[in-house]
Design a protein around this motif. Structure first.
Motif, PDB file in Angstrom:
ATOM      1  N   CYS A  36       0.835  -1.210   0.000  1.00  0.00           N
ATOM      2  CA  CYS A  36       0.000   0.000   0.000  1.00  0.00           C
ATOM      3  C   CYS A  36       0.866   1.254   0.000  1.00  0.00           C
ATOM      4  N   LYS A  37       1.883   1.247   0.847  1.00  0.00           N
ATOM      5  CA  LYS A  37       2.771   2.412   0.925  1.00  0.00           C
ATOM      6  C   LYS A  37       3.570   2.562  -0.368  1.00  0.00           C
ATOM      7  N   ALA A  38       4.024   1.447  -0.924  1.00  0.00           N
ATOM      8  CA  ALA A  38       4.791   1.493  -2.175  1.00  0.00           C
ATOM      9  C   ALA A  38       3.935   2.036  -3.317  1.00  0.00           C
ATOM     10  N   PRO A  98       0.981   5.265   8.990  1.00  0.00           N
ATOM     11  CA  PRO A  98       0.382   4.102   8.339  1.00  0.00           C
ATOM     12  C   PRO A  98      -0.022   4.390   6.902  1.00  0.00           C
ATOM     13  N   ALA A  99       0.051   3.363   6.080  1.00  0.00           N
ATOM     14  CA  ALA A  99      -0.409   3.490   4.690  1.00  0.00           C
ATOM     15  C   ALA A  99      -1.858   3.031   4.644  1.00  0.00           C
ATOM     16  N   TRP A 100      -2.758   3.930   5.001  1.00  0.00           N
ATOM     17  CA  TRP A 100      -4.198   3.626   5.038  1.00  0.00           C
ATOM     18  C   TRP A 100      -4.900   4.527   4.047  1.00  0.00           C
ATOM     19  N   TYR A 101      -5.471   3.950   3.022  1.00  0.00           N
ATOM     20  CA  TYR A 101      -6.220   4.732   2.038  1.00  0.00           C
ATOM     21  C   TYR A 101      -6.971   3.755   1.144  1.00  0.00           C
ATOM     22  N   HIS A 136      -5.777  12.102  -3.111  1.00  0.00           N
ATOM     23  CA  HIS A 136      -5.008  12.482  -1.925  1.00  0.00           C
ATOM     24  C   HIS A 136      -5.061  11.362  -0.885  1.00  0.00           C
ATOM     25  N   PRO A 137      -4.341  10.273  -1.129  1.00  0.00           N
ATOM     26  CA  PRO A 137      -4.414   9.127  -0.202  1.00  0.00           C
ATOM     27  C   PRO A 137      -3.960   9.459   1.208  1.00  0.00           C
ATOM     28  N   GLY A 138      -3.029  10.399   1.328  1.00  0.00           N
ATOM     29  CA  GLY A 138      -2.525  10.765   2.643  1.00  0.00           C
ATOM     30  C   GLY A 138      -3.532  11.503   3.500  1.00  0.00           C
TER      31      GLY A 138
END
Length: 228
Positions: A36-38, A98-101, A136-138
């Motif tokens: 997810c983060k990648a 966290p990579a949450w989106y 804007h996932p962040g």
């Protein structure tokens, strides 16, 4: 598996959702702590032509690669390591950053825009062609998959959620899926869906007030400390 193509391994380090054994020495592997983060970072390693991908639900993995700008070909084998028989290796609570989106399954998305109208944090945008994108996932609020619950086509995927099918698991019962969406919409929005969506849209605009933005960020921080 082609000997000339590498495999990709997602370790899902933040939640320990997948547990993957050692890789044979004669196999070329690209290992990412968190797919997810990648994907959100547009990691150039995702542009490789992979023989296999070891991660989570194939529907979620394909949506992540679409989001990263590197759609997977039909011949890529995605190995699902979120099998219930495999015990998670880590604490499912969030670590820092966290990579949450969400990502979107465009095979199901009809561009109705309900997710765009529902989200208070500006995660989604609509292109000039009317396509809904995760712009804007962040900005997504940690541990909040609410937009996925109101999607009439179950096209919104949160790969780290424990609940199927919004975690990207395959959908096998369309009638049950539609029933679940109706329940979710009623619980979240009440009887008048479009009036409620419009109210949320106006509320989102009101967040331009700095004090309200600060409050929302504080709520987001508190939410990140809770388990899903």
């Amino acid at each position: 598996m082609s000997p000339n193509k590498p495999i990709l391994i997602c370790q899902c380090a933040e939640r320990g959702l997948v547990e993957i054994g050692s890789v044979p020495r004669d196999v070329a592997a690209v290992i990412v702590p968190d797919l997810c983060k990648a994907a959100a970072a547009r990691d150039p390693r995702l542009a490789n032509e992979f023989a296999e991908i070891h991660a989570c639900h194939p529907r979620a993995v394909r949506a992540l690669f679409d989001f990263a700008g590197h759609p997977l070909g039909a011949g890529v084998d995605v190995v699902n390591h979120r099998d219930p028989a495999i015990r998670p290796s880590g604490d499912p609570s969030f670590q820092s950053n966290p990579a949450w989106y969400p990502v979107i399954d465009y095979n199901r998305c009809t561009a109705c825009g309900q997710c765009h109208e529902f989200c208070l944090f500006g995660v989604y945008e609509k292109t000039d062609e009317g396509r809904v994108v995760v712009a804007h996932p962040g900005s997504c609020k940690n541990n909040c998959p609410a937009c996925a619950r109101i999607c009439p086509e179950t096209a919104i995927i949160f790969p780290k959620v424990g609940e199927s099918p919004i975690n990207g698991a395959e959908i096998t019962d369309e009638d049950q899926r539609k029933a679940n969406v109706k329940i979710n919409v009623d619980e979240i929005l009440g009887d008048d869906v479009y009036a409620a969506l419009n109210a949320r849209k106006q509320k989102r605009r009101s967040l331009l007030d700095q004090k309200k933005i600060d409050k929302a960020l504080e709520e987001r921080r508190k939410c990140s400390e809770k388990k899903l």
